[in-house]
Scaffold this active site. Structure first.
Site, PDB file in Angstrom:
ATOM      1  CG  ASP A  23      -8.949  12.077 -25.608  1.00  0.00           C
ATOM      2  OD1 ASP A  23      -8.442  11.367 -26.479  1.00  0.00           O
ATOM      3  OD2 ASP A  23      -9.105  13.307 -25.721  1.00  0.00           O
ATOM      4  CE  LYS A  80      -4.845  13.782 -27.315  1.00  0.00           C
ATOM      5  NZ  LYS A  80      -5.450  13.408 -28.587  1.00  0.00           N
ATOM      6  N   GLY A 152     -12.305  20.031 -26.872  1.00  0.00           N
ATOM      7  CA  GLY A 152     -12.551  20.569 -25.531  1.00  0.00           C
ATOM      8  C   GLY A 152     -13.624  21.624 -25.457  1.00  0.00           C
ATOM      9  NE  ARG A 164     -22.613  19.418 -43.778  1.00  0.00           N
ATOM     10  CZ  ARG A 164     -23.456  18.639 -44.441  1.00  0.00           C
ATOM     11  NH1 ARG A 164     -23.162  18.223 -45.658  1.00  0.00           N
ATOM     12  NH2 ARG A 164     -24.598  18.281 -43.902  1.00  0.00           N
ATOM     13  N   GLY A 213     -15.095  17.961 -30.160  1.00  0.00           N
ATOM     14  CA  GLY A 213     -16.399  18.588 -29.911  1.00  0.00           C
ATOM     15  C   GLY A 213     -17.568  17.635 -29.796  1.00  0.00           C
ATOM     16  N   GLY A 234     -13.202  12.836 -26.224  1.00  0.00           N
ATOM     17  CA  GLY A 234     -12.425  13.043 -25.007  1.00  0.00           C
ATOM     18  C   GLY A 234     -13.291  13.664 -23.937  1.00  0.00           C
ATOM     19  CB  SER A 235     -13.952  17.228 -23.225  1.00  0.00           C
ATOM     20  OG  SER A 235     -12.692  17.533 -23.771  1.00  0.00           O
TER      21      SER A 235
HETATM   22  O1  LIG Z   1      -7.604  12.952 -30.490  1.00  0.00           O
HETATM   23  C1  LIG Z   1      -7.873  14.018 -30.112  1.00  0.00           C
HETATM   24  C2  LIG Z   1      -7.116  15.153 -30.624  1.00  0.00           C
HETATM   25  O2  LIG Z   1      -5.761  14.834 -30.723  1.00  0.00           O
HETATM   26  C3  LIG Z   1      -8.926  14.146 -29.100  1.00  0.00           C
HETATM   27  O3  LIG Z   1      -9.295  12.869 -28.735  1.00  0.00           O
HETATM   28  C4  LIG Z   1     -10.133  14.860 -29.522  1.00  0.00           C
HETATM   29  O4  LIG Z   1      -9.863  15.969 -30.264  1.00  0.00           O
HETATM   30  C5  LIG Z   1     -10.926  15.091 -28.297  1.00  0.00           C
HETATM   31  O5  LIG Z   1     -11.679  16.248 -28.356  1.00  0.00           O
HETATM   32  P1  LIG Z   1     -12.884  16.456 -27.342  1.00  0.00           P
HETATM   33  O6  LIG Z   1     -12.279  16.585 -25.983  1.00  0.00           O
HETATM   34  O7  LIG Z   1     -13.534  17.702 -27.812  1.00  0.00           O
HETATM   35  O8  LIG Z   1     -13.740  15.239 -27.469  1.00  0.00           O
END
Ligand SMILES: O=C(CO)[C@H](O)[C@H](O)COP(=O)(O)O
Length: 293
Positions: A23, A80, A152, A164, A213, A234-235
Site C-alpha cells: 500500500d 481500491k 491496520g 488456515r 496485519g 500496508g501499515s
Molecule cells: O489490500 C489490502 C486490503 O484491501 C491491504 O493492503 C491490506 O489489508 C493491508 O493491511 P495492513 O495495513 O494491515 O498491512
C-alpha cells in the site's frame, strides 16, 4: 480481439506470485516500494491504520494520488474501490489501473451486492475469510483473492486464522466425492461450479495472497509457510520506524521464507515495527473483516 478474458486476468495475478504488494499513498512511498522489490503497489489515500485513526467514511483515493503513483513507478498499480461501488470501479478502470481491489478497508457502498466483476475488462482482487466467501467472489469474477486478516492492526492472528481456514476447506473439498459437492455448496453458500472446478484442479483457480496485519519479516514468512501465494502489506511498512528497511526485509523474507538464518539477519536492527492492536479490544463495528459477505 477479445480482451479481459479470465485467462489473461488470472494470469496477471499469477505473475505476482511469491511477491509483496505494498500500500502506498504518494509517489515517494511508491518509489520506496519499487526499490525494495515490491511486485506491485496499491494506491490509496491512507494506509489502513490511518483509516482506523481518521474514522468517518473511507472512499476511493483522489484520482490525482492514483495518477501520481502510476507516473512514479513501472511496476503494476492497483487501487481500491468500495465494495459494490460500480462507479468508483469504472473510474479506476477508465484511468487505466492494472488491478482493482474491491476492499473492505474502505467503507462499503453496498451491504448486499458485491461488484459484478465479470462485466469489467480490468481484473479484480477481493478479500475472503473462508472458502464460501472465496468461491462467491470467484463466481462474481474476481481474478485474485487475498485473505482479509484484520487490516491496520499489525496483528497477524486474523490473517493466520483466515489462511488456515481457506486451505483446510480446500483440502477437505478436494477429498470429497463429486456427489458430495452440491451439499457442500449449500453449506458454504458457494457456487457449485466453482467448487467443482476447485475439486478438479486440487486448488483454488486463482492465486490467494495473505493480507491484513503483516508487520514484520517473520509475519510475512509465516503467511508463506501457511500456503499464501504472496503478501499484501500496508501499515506494517509505512507505520514502522524505517519504511525502506522494513520494505526490503519483508520482500526478502517473503522470497526466502524458509531461510530462518536469513530472516534472523533481516530482523536485526530494523527499528521499531508499527504498534499493534489486540483484536479483542476492537469494537465490533471496527472489525473491517466483517464487511462484505
Ligand atoms: O489490500 C489490502 C486490503 O484491501 C491491504 O493492503 C491490506 O489489508 C493491508 O493491511 P495492513 O495495513 O494491515 O498491512
Amino acid at each position: 480481439m477479445i480482451t479481459g478474458t479470465d485467462r489473461v486476468k488470472r494470469g496477471m495475478a499469477e505473475m505476482q506470485k511469491g511477491g509483496v504488494i505494498m500500500d502506498v499513498v504518494n509517489a515517494e512511498q511508491a518509489k520506496i516500494a519499487e526499490e525494495a522489490g515490491a511486485v506491485a503497489v496499491m494506491a490509496l489515500e491512507r494506509v489502513p491504520s490511518d483509516i482506523r485513526a481518521a474514522g468517518g467514511v473511507a472512499r476511493m483515493a483522489d484520482p490525482r494520488i492514483v495518477e501520481e503513483v502510476m507516473n512514479a513507478v513501472t511496476i503494476p498499480v492497483m487501487a481500491k474501490a468500495r465494495i459494490g461501488h460500480i462507479v468508483e470501479a469504472r473510474v479506476l478502470e477508465a484511468m487505466g489501473v492494472d488491478y482493482i481491489d474491491e476492499s473492505e478497508v474502505l467503507t462499503p457502498a453496498d451491504e448486499e451486492y458485491h461488484l459484478n466483476k465479470r462485466d469489467f475488462t480490468v481484473p479484480f482482487v477481493c478479500g475472503c475469510r473462508d472458502l464460501g466467501e472465496a468461491a462467491r467472489r470467484i463466481g462474481e469474477g474476481a481474478s485474485m483473492l487475498r485473505t482479509k486478516g484484520e487490516p491496520g492492526t499489525g496483528n497477524i492472528v486474523e490473517a493466520v486464522r483466515h489462511m488456515r481456514k481457506v486451505n483446510a476447506q480446500v483440502r477437505k473439498l478436494v477429498h470429497m466425492s463429486e456427489d458430495e459437492i452440491m451439499t457442500e455448496a449449500k453449506l458454504l453458500g458457494a457456487p457449485y461450479e466453482i467448487l467443482l472446478e476447485i475439486k478438479r484442479l486440487g486448488r483454488l483457480p486463482v492465486v490467494n495472497f495473505a493480507a491484513g496485519g503483516v508487520a514484520t519479516p517473520a509475519d510475512a514468512a509465516l503467511m508463506m509457510e501457511l500456503g499464501a501465494d504472496g503478501v499484501f502489506v500496508g501499515s506494517g511498512i509505512f507505520k514502522s520506524d524505517n519504511p525502506a528497511k522494513f520494505a526490503r526485509a519483508i520482500v526478502e523474507a517473503t522470497t526466502h521464507y524458509q531461510d530462518y538464518k536469513l530472516i534472523a539477519e533481516l530482523s536485526k536492527e530494523l527499528g521499531t515495527p508499527m504498534k499493534g492492536i489486540e483484536i479483542s479490544t476492537l469494537a465490533p463495528e471496527a472489525r473491517m473483516q466483517e464487511r462484505g459477505w
